[in-house]
Motif scaffolding. Structure first.
Motif, short mmCIF file in Angstrom:
data_model
loop_
_atom_site.label_atom_id
_atom_site.label_comp_id
_atom_site.label_asym_id
_atom_site.label_seq_id
_atom_site.Cartn_x
_atom_site.Cartn_y
_atom_site.Cartn_z
N ALA A 17 0.84 -1.20 0.00
CA ALA A 17 0.00 0.00 0.00
C ALA A 17 0.88 1.26 0.00
N GLY A 18 1.98 1.21 0.72
CA GLY A 18 2.89 2.36 0.74
C GLY A 18 3.54 2.60 -0.59
N ARG A 19 3.86 1.53 -1.31
CA ARG A 19 4.50 1.66 -2.62
C ARG A 19 3.58 2.30 -3.66
N LYS A 20 2.29 2.19 -3.47
CA LYS A 20 1.33 2.75 -4.44
C LYS A 20 1.21 4.26 -4.35
N ASN A 21 1.67 4.84 -3.25
CA ASN A 21 1.50 6.27 -3.05
C ASN A 21 2.38 7.06 -4.01
N PRO A 22 1.83 8.08 -4.67
CA PRO A 22 2.62 8.85 -5.62
C PRO A 22 3.62 9.81 -4.97
N ASP A 23 3.44 10.13 -3.69
CA ASP A 23 4.32 11.07 -3.01
C ASP A 23 5.52 10.33 -2.41
N TYR A 24 6.72 10.76 -2.78
CA TYR A 24 7.95 10.12 -2.33
C TYR A 24 8.05 10.09 -0.81
N ASN A 25 7.76 11.22 -0.16
CA ASN A 25 7.90 11.31 1.29
C ASN A 25 6.98 10.33 2.01
N ILE A 26 5.76 10.22 1.56
CA ILE A 26 4.82 9.29 2.20
C ILE A 26 5.20 7.85 1.90
N VAL A 67 -5.16 7.47 3.16
CA VAL A 67 -4.25 8.51 2.68
C VAL A 67 -4.01 8.33 1.19
N LEU A 68 -3.86 7.10 0.74
CA LEU A 68 -3.65 6.83 -0.68
C LEU A 68 -4.85 7.30 -1.49
N LYS A 69 -6.05 7.04 -1.02
CA LYS A 69 -7.25 7.48 -1.74
C LYS A 69 -7.30 9.00 -1.85
N VAL A 70 -6.93 9.71 -0.78
CA VAL A 70 -6.94 11.17 -0.81
C VAL A 70 -5.91 11.69 -1.79
N TYR A 71 -4.69 11.12 -1.76
CA TYR A 71 -3.64 11.57 -2.68
C TYR A 71 -3.98 11.27 -4.13
N LEU A 72 -4.67 10.17 -4.38
CA LEU A 72 -5.06 9.87 -5.76
C LEU A 72 -6.22 10.75 -6.21
N ALA A 73 -7.08 11.15 -5.28
CA ALA A 73 -8.21 12.01 -5.64
C ALA A 73 -7.76 13.46 -5.85
N TYR A 74 -6.78 13.91 -5.05
CA TYR A 74 -6.30 15.28 -5.12
C TYR A 74 -4.78 15.28 -5.25
N PRO A 75 -4.28 14.96 -6.43
CA PRO A 75 -2.81 14.90 -6.59
C PRO A 75 -2.19 16.29 -6.48
N PRO A 76 -0.96 16.35 -5.95
CA PRO A 76 -0.29 17.65 -5.85
C PRO A 76 0.02 18.19 -7.24
N LYS A 77 0.04 19.50 -7.36
CA LYS A 77 0.26 20.13 -8.66
C LYS A 77 1.73 20.08 -9.09
N THR A 78 2.63 20.03 -8.13
CA THR A 78 4.06 19.97 -8.45
C THR A 78 4.65 18.68 -7.90
N LYS A 79 5.74 18.25 -8.54
CA LYS A 79 6.43 17.05 -8.06
C LYS A 79 7.37 17.40 -6.92
N ASN A 80 7.66 16.40 -6.12
CA ASN A 80 8.63 16.53 -5.05
C ASN A 80 10.02 16.67 -5.66
N ILE A 81 10.91 17.35 -4.98
CA ILE A 81 12.27 17.55 -5.49
C ILE A 81 12.98 16.21 -5.71
N MET A 82 12.63 15.20 -4.91
CA MET A 82 13.26 13.88 -5.04
C MET A 82 12.80 13.15 -6.30
N GLU A 83 11.68 13.56 -6.87
CA GLU A 83 11.13 12.88 -8.03
C GLU A 83 11.44 13.59 -9.34
N LEU A 84 12.02 14.78 -9.30
CA LEU A 84 12.35 15.51 -10.51
C LEU A 84 13.51 14.84 -11.24
N LYS A 85 13.42 14.75 -12.53
CA LYS A 85 14.51 14.19 -13.33
C LYS A 85 15.39 15.32 -13.79
#
Length: 86
Positions: A17-26, A67-85
């Protein structure tokens, strides 16, 4: 009494369940907290305490899934610095 296979299944479910989260920190927090919690309770022998720890783990799984459902329903507008290529 909670069987060993149920405990292992709960651990894997929390990590999955943790791996499915789009946010690196979470994702990393969930992974770290899951592994720390299972290591901390790995030496429990009292059946009552094992059952309590298992119930607490199930509650945490529900929290992670919410938490996963909330993050998938309302994704952040910008990526985390750890996820930027770069």
């Amino acid at each position: 009494m909670v069987a060993k296979c149920q405990v292992i299944s709960l651990c894997r479910s929390l990590l999955r369940a943790g791996r499915k989260n789009p946010d690196y920190n979470i994702r990393e927090y969930t992974k770290r907290r899951t592994l720390d919690g299972f290591r901390m309770n790995g030496n429990l022998t009292d059946p009552l305490k094992v059952t309590e720890a298992y119930a607490q783990g199930k509650e945490q799984l529900e929290v992670v899934e919410r938490v996963l459902k909330v993050y998938l329903a309302y994704p952040p507008k910008t990526k985390n610095i750890m996820e930027l290529k770069v």
